[in-house]
Scaffold this motif. Structure first.
Motif, PDB file in Angstrom:
ATOM      1  N   MET A  14      -3.250  10.558   3.175  1.00  0.00           N
ATOM      2  CA  MET A  14      -4.558  11.107   3.525  1.00  0.00           C
ATOM      3  C   MET A  14      -5.641  10.039   3.434  1.00  0.00           C
ATOM      4  SD  MET A  14      -4.642  15.056   2.162  1.00  0.00           S
ATOM      5  CE  MET A  14      -4.122  14.729   0.492  1.00  0.00           C
ATOM      6  N   THR A  15      -5.498   9.120   2.495  1.00  0.00           N
ATOM      7  CA  THR A  15      -6.445   8.001   2.422  1.00  0.00           C
ATOM      8  C   THR A  15      -6.407   7.182   3.707  1.00  0.00           C
ATOM      9  OG1 THR A  15      -6.214   7.860   0.008  1.00  0.00           O
ATOM     10  CG2 THR A  15      -7.076   5.920   1.153  1.00  0.00           C
ATOM     11  N   MET A  16      -5.215   6.911   4.217  1.00  0.00           N
ATOM     12  CA  MET A  16      -5.079   6.168   5.467  1.00  0.00           C
ATOM     13  C   MET A  16      -5.775   6.896   6.618  1.00  0.00           C
ATOM     14  SD  MET A  16      -1.068   5.040   5.079  1.00  0.00           S
ATOM     15  CE  MET A  16      -0.987   4.288   6.713  1.00  0.00           C
ATOM     16  N   VAL A  17      -5.604   8.201   6.665  1.00  0.00           N
ATOM     17  CA  VAL A  17      -6.246   8.998   7.720  1.00  0.00           C
ATOM     18  C   VAL A  17      -7.760   8.938   7.592  1.00  0.00           C
ATOM     19  CG1 VAL A  17      -6.541  11.342   8.617  1.00  0.00           C
ATOM     20  CG2 VAL A  17      -4.271  10.530   7.963  1.00  0.00           C
ATOM     21  N   HIS A  18      -8.258   8.970   6.375  1.00  0.00           N
ATOM     22  CA  HIS A  18      -9.697   9.064   6.153  1.00  0.00           C
ATOM     23  C   HIS A  18     -10.435   7.746   6.358  1.00  0.00           C
ATOM     24  CE1 HIS A  18      -8.828  12.753   3.388  1.00  0.00           C
ATOM     25  NE2 HIS A  18      -8.731  13.038   4.668  1.00  0.00           N
ATOM     26  N   VAL A  19      -9.746   6.611   6.169  1.00  0.00           N
ATOM     27  CA  VAL A  19     -10.453   5.330   6.270  1.00  0.00           C
ATOM     28  C   VAL A  19     -10.160   4.595   7.572  1.00  0.00           C
ATOM     29  CG1 VAL A  19     -10.396   5.081   3.762  1.00  0.00           C
ATOM     30  CG2 VAL A  19      -8.672   3.918   5.142  1.00  0.00           C
ATOM     31  N   GLY A  88     -17.645  12.507   5.919  1.00  0.00           N
ATOM     32  CA  GLY A  88     -17.039  12.742   7.225  1.00  0.00           C
ATOM     33  C   GLY A  88     -15.619  13.268   7.193  1.00  0.00           C
ATOM     34  N   VAL A  89     -15.187  13.857   6.080  1.00  0.00           N
ATOM     35  CA  VAL A  89     -13.824  14.361   5.922  1.00  0.00           C
ATOM     36  C   VAL A  89     -13.865  15.881   5.819  1.00  0.00           C
ATOM     37  CG1 VAL A  89     -11.807  14.419   4.397  1.00  0.00           C
ATOM     38  CG2 VAL A  89     -13.012  12.259   4.808  1.00  0.00           C
ATOM     39  N   ALA A  90     -12.917  16.539   6.470  1.00  0.00           N
ATOM     40  CA  ALA A  90     -12.741  17.980   6.306  1.00  0.00           C
ATOM     41  C   ALA A  90     -11.953  18.199   5.028  1.00  0.00           C
ATOM     42  CB  ALA A  90     -12.025  18.585   7.510  1.00  0.00           C
ATOM     43  N   ALA A 305      -7.184   0.903   3.014  1.00  0.00           N
ATOM     44  CA  ALA A 305      -6.362   1.971   2.459  1.00  0.00           C
ATOM     45  C   ALA A 305      -5.464   1.447   1.349  1.00  0.00           C
ATOM     46  CB  ALA A 305      -5.528   2.605   3.570  1.00  0.00           C
ATOM     47  N   MET A 306      -4.920   0.241   1.540  1.00  0.00           N
ATOM     48  CA  MET A 306      -4.044  -0.339   0.530  1.00  0.00           C
ATOM     49  C   MET A 306      -4.817  -0.612  -0.758  1.00  0.00           C
ATOM     50  SD  MET A 306      -1.694  -3.780   0.793  1.00  0.00           S
ATOM     51  CE  MET A 306      -0.877  -3.102   2.252  1.00  0.00           C
ATOM     52  N   MET A 307      -6.041  -1.099  -0.626  1.00  0.00           N
ATOM     53  CA  MET A 307      -6.845  -1.382  -1.810  1.00  0.00           C
ATOM     54  C   MET A 307      -7.099  -0.102  -2.608  1.00  0.00           C
ATOM     55  SD  MET A 307     -10.809  -2.637  -2.061  1.00  0.00           S
ATOM     56  CE  MET A 307     -11.317  -1.026  -1.419  1.00  0.00           C
ATOM     57  N   LEU A 308      -7.483   0.982  -1.902  1.00  0.00           N
ATOM     58  CA  LEU A 308      -7.737   2.244  -2.592  1.00  0.00           C
ATOM     59  C   LEU A 308      -6.463   2.775  -3.253  1.00  0.00           C
ATOM     60  CD1 LEU A 308     -10.051   4.020   0.000  1.00  0.00           C
ATOM     61  CD2 LEU A 308     -10.710   3.171  -2.258  1.00  0.00           C
ATOM     62  N   ALA A 309      -5.329   2.636  -2.567  1.00  0.00           N
ATOM     63  CA  ALA A 309      -4.069   3.106  -3.127  1.00  0.00           C
ATOM     64  C   ALA A 309      -3.689   2.305  -4.370  1.00  0.00           C
ATOM     65  CB  ALA A 309      -2.965   3.018  -2.082  1.00  0.00           C
ATOM     66  N   VAL A 310      -3.836   0.992  -4.317  1.00  0.00           N
ATOM     67  CA  VAL A 310      -3.500   0.141  -5.462  1.00  0.00           C
ATOM     68  C   VAL A 310      -4.405   0.461  -6.648  1.00  0.00           C
ATOM     69  CG1 VAL A 310      -3.509  -2.235  -6.310  1.00  0.00           C
ATOM     70  CG2 VAL A 310      -2.485  -1.707  -4.090  1.00  0.00           C
TER      71      VAL A 310
END
Length: 350
Positions: A14-19, A88-90, A305-310
């Motif tokens: 979902m992070t990938m979708v959002h960013v 900007g996310v549902a 997305a990778m940074m947020l996931a890490v």
């Protein structure tokens, strides 16, 4: 641990979708866009599994009902509040209110009943949604609900008209509960989930591809050919079936890896155990840092997305080293932890 890992994978998706972009050209775009319409389905499927595990014995079912009702109420408040932010996310959390209330009603259901309901709702729900959208195209706009909406609008958004209507997404909850009633520690069950999930996902996508090749893509949202598409978040049958299949396979893979190599899957599992905290945190980060985190091309979105996931995994591992639950998860469980300690003190073991 396998279920927790699947939950962790879902919030990364979902992070990938959002960013980043939901669709981009080339192989890289296809790989990056894969979670669109699938990560959130995995998130909800795991919630259904959790509801089933919570109520797996008769003695725990009353406690499970109370927990699900409490969580549903809190998710409504948190989700509506998060929707008021400028990210900007549902937001999906307020829709969990309807998902958990459905799970609460289905706690007494047998695995065979859940299996039948899962098949029926996966077919009938999307078709009913399409008919409703065709008849009331000015009402079914997939607008999410937030603070300031009337009670009627909130109920309609959660059940029928929002981006995650229980009319369609209820099938995911039901399938998750059916999976949760299986003997998930058995290797045979894990391999059945993997194989059947892959077959179902590929078959639904293939049927959509062949049908659209024969009849062409729909011209608008009321065109009957919408029933043939498998586009992410289309709310149509083949998308729903394919996404449930891929989510089922990923859960099976998580369970299989967790059984054989638990240390390899621990980082994802740790993130899954604080998934709600991470989900809220990444939306708050998007609210304040959207220009620095969201990109329209894969080349920049993937590192973001990778940074947020890490960061999320690092926080989860550090937090879980000392505390059992994440910050928000602790709030969710606090009333029941106190109740359990009170019961233990009143009824000590011999």
């Amino acid at each position: 641990m396998g279920v927790d890992a699947a939950r962790g994978l879902s919030v990364i998706g979902m992070t990938m979708v959002h960013v980043g972009p939901n669709s981009a050209e080339g192989l890289g775009g296809a790989i990056y866009g894969f979670p669109h319409g699938r990560a959130s389905v995995l998130f909800v499927l795991v919630a259904g599994i959790g509801a089933a595990l919570l109520s797996r014995t008769d003695e725990r079912r009353w406690d499970a009902r109370l927990r699900l009702f409490w969580i549903a109420a809190l998710f409504l408040l948190i989700g509506l509040g998060l929707q008021s932010l400028d990210h900007g996310v549902a937001v999906i959390l307020q829709h969990y209110t309807a998902f958990y209330l459905l799970a609460l009603l289905l706690i007494p259901a047998s695995p065979s009943l859940l299996f039948g309901l899962g098949i029926a709702t996966a077919l009938v729900g999307p078709i009913a949604y399409f008919v409703l959208r065709r008849l009331l195209s000015d009402v079914v706009e997939r607008e999410t609900v937030g603070w300031g909406d009337g009670l009627g609008d909130v109920l309609a958004g959660l059940v029928l008209t929002g981006p995650y209507p229980v009319l369609v997404w209820g099938a995911i909850v039901i399938w998750g509960m059916w999976i949760g009633r299986q003997k998930l520690t058995y290797a045979s069950v894990q391999w059945i989930l993997i194989a059947s999930g892959i077959v179902v996902a590929i078959s639904a996508e293939a049927i959509s591809w062949l049908a659209l090749g024969q009849y062409g893509r729909p011209d608008d949202s009321t065109d009957w050919r919408n029933l043939l598409i498998a586009d992410g978040h289309s709310q149509m049958p083949l998308w729903l079936i394919s996404s449930i299949g891929s989510a089922t396979a990923l859960v099976g893979i998580g369970l299989a890896i967790g059984r054989r190599w638990p240390s390899a899957i621990w980082p994802l599992a740790a993130l899954g155990q604080v998934a709600l905290t991470y989900y809220i945190a990444h939306l708050v980060a998007l609210h304040f840092l959207e220009d620095r985190l969201r990109f329209s091309d894969v080349r920049h979105a993937a590192p973001s997305a990778m940074m947020l996931a890490v960061l999320g995994i690092g926080f989860a591992i550090a937090w879980r080293r000392y505390l059992r639950r994440g910050p928000v998860e602790w709030i969710m469980a606090r009333p029941f932890d106190r109740h359990r300690r009170r019961e233990a003190s009143q009824n000590p073991r011999p």
